[in-house]
Design a protein around this motif. Sequence first.
Motif, PDB file in Angstrom:
ATOM      1  N   CYS A 221      15.706  -0.692   2.347  1.00  0.00           N
ATOM      2  CA  CYS A 221      15.424  -2.120   2.321  1.00  0.00           C
ATOM      3  C   CYS A 221      15.866  -2.794   3.617  1.00  0.00           C
TER       4      CYS A 221
ATOM      5  N   THR B  49      15.153  -5.784  -0.372  1.00  0.00           N
ATOM      6  CA  THR B  49      13.732  -6.054  -0.131  1.00  0.00           C
ATOM      7  C   THR B  49      13.093  -4.905   0.623  1.00  0.00           C
TER       8      THR B  49
ATOM      9  N   THR C 132       9.898  -2.978   2.459  1.00  0.00           N
ATOM     10  CA  THR C 132       8.758  -3.404   3.269  1.00  0.00           C
ATOM     11  C   THR C 132       7.973  -2.180   3.747  1.00  0.00           C
TER      12      THR C 132
ATOM     13  N   SER D 198       6.477  -3.633  -3.866  1.00  0.00           N
ATOM     14  CA  SER D 198       6.854  -4.868  -3.196  1.00  0.00           C
ATOM     15  C   SER D 198       5.584  -5.520  -2.651  1.00  0.00           C
TER      16      SER D 198
END
Length: 587
Positions: free
Chosen positions: A70, A175, A177, A458
């Motif tokens: 992340c 998060t 990506t 995501s």
Amino acid sequence: MVWDLTSYSFVEGDAPATVHPSLWRLAELNRHHGLFQVTERVYQVRGYDAANMTIVVGDRGFVVIDPLTCVETAAAGLELVRSSLGDLPVTAVVHTHCHIDHFGGVKGVVDEVDVLAGRVPVVAPAGFYEEAVKENVSAGTAMGRRAGFMFGGRLPRNACGHVMIGIAPGVATGTSTLIRPTHEVTETGEELVLDGVRFVFQSVPGTEAPAEVNFHLPEFRALCMAETVSQQMHNLYTLRGAPVRDALRWSGAIDEALRLFGGQSDVMFISHQWPTWGRDRIAELLGMQRDVYRYLHDEVLRLANHGYTPAEIGELIALPAPLDAFWANHGCYGSVNHNAKAVYQHYLGWFDGNPANLHPLAPADAGRRYVGLMGGVDQVVAHAQRAHDEGEDRWAAELLKHVLAAEPQHEPARALQAAVFEQLGYQSESGAWRNFYLVGAHELRHGFPGGRSFSNASPDLLAGMTTSMLLDYLAIRLNGPRAAARELRVGLDVADADSGSVEERLLLVVQNGILRSVVASAAEEPAGTLRISRAALAALAYGATSLAELLADGGAEVDGDDADLADLLGLLDTFTGDFDVITPNLR
């Protein structure tokens, strides 16, 4: 909080009675964290996430290999690097393979604008982008639910709970990506010069990951084996659920690396855990891991050709003494037992050939009959209690499995099965096995966690899906039995988000319980057409937004009659992951 290594501070001293000694020792080693020098101009950030982030110092800046799970952990790792090695730019990124803990933090180390402008190359194995998206979306909810068992994230971190996952302490939860690679490595021997450093690649698809590369740095006599080599036995079948890996191909890839690069390497580093220094020790580790996967492959097929079934092979197979004694072959992550079954499944599938197992009763039906035959629930629980008291926990678990299939809410059976799972977990060398057992015990006592998503998908992963992939996922969500009697036709215009010009014109057809798409033609004009950008289509297909919300904010338009579109959307299931794993869902 996305990552907290201090929560593992209890892992020190001698192994407690509740943790297998090998697993405890590996947990101690996995706690080492910081910035480590591997060799000249090669460094690794360890203990900032499940994986290592490797840094090669180039002529102008840093080549980053495997930027973690992340953004948050990758950015923290890069900050650590810059505080020690200088405030230099990231000049290239290399993803060794398509598992999310090796690419998800990419936007924490590089700006996508620089990648798109050609200033920072992103290198990955052929097929990386498609495989990265596919693994985390198509079966993402079911896989995410099971990953909660395998990685044990909901368990308390202590000697009676979560100790580690095996290959690492845990997995960061920030998060994730994705950036589309600018260059894909397609064959062994391909060379690239990244920021003045020569990389020689080995293409190893279908081994530990569907898309994977190793590489050699001749200038530094350093070999990166990505995740095709680990400091413990890896998984031929990962318990969270994924395609079975090819043991023969995996063994062959390690052997090829040893032949190509072994004599030219003074250090070998990997995508998890610590490096290995010295040509003899490198050769030993590569040779032992090559041979353990080859032994499992050959021995399983030898036994299968004698008629043994997967369950029987799992009980019969054991590693020869030299392979078994080698530390990095210990089953602290993968195990001999379930890896052997994976080899059988790779060649022969789930069916063991016994007609009695061709169409067995569903677990709930079988459970009711077994319990009735054995004199009722209380009698079976009493038998299981005696088995548990005598240390026969596998037999106790088998008995209680039938009780809970017949009566899932039977509290004495749930409590006893939890205690049985707990003991099986404490005895397990594999971190994945331990977590499965202990999460199972936790859910029997406290119920399973509802109201949350179990998928790794995501926004970046969804945005990376092609229109075809998005429609395939939409087709997975279609409730086939409800759709079987319907015939629907919906136009789909996929438009550029900025210019609004139509890039793809398709026709969605629901017929015979399936959703398929075809290139639209004038002869097949639908009554209504949905005009939408691919990013908005991704959110709609995944269930992250509704058509009403998209229409309200201008993210989509409908031309003509919207009846078929409304019917299609009404036939889609929503995947929440709110299903039980230990007791049957079909009753």
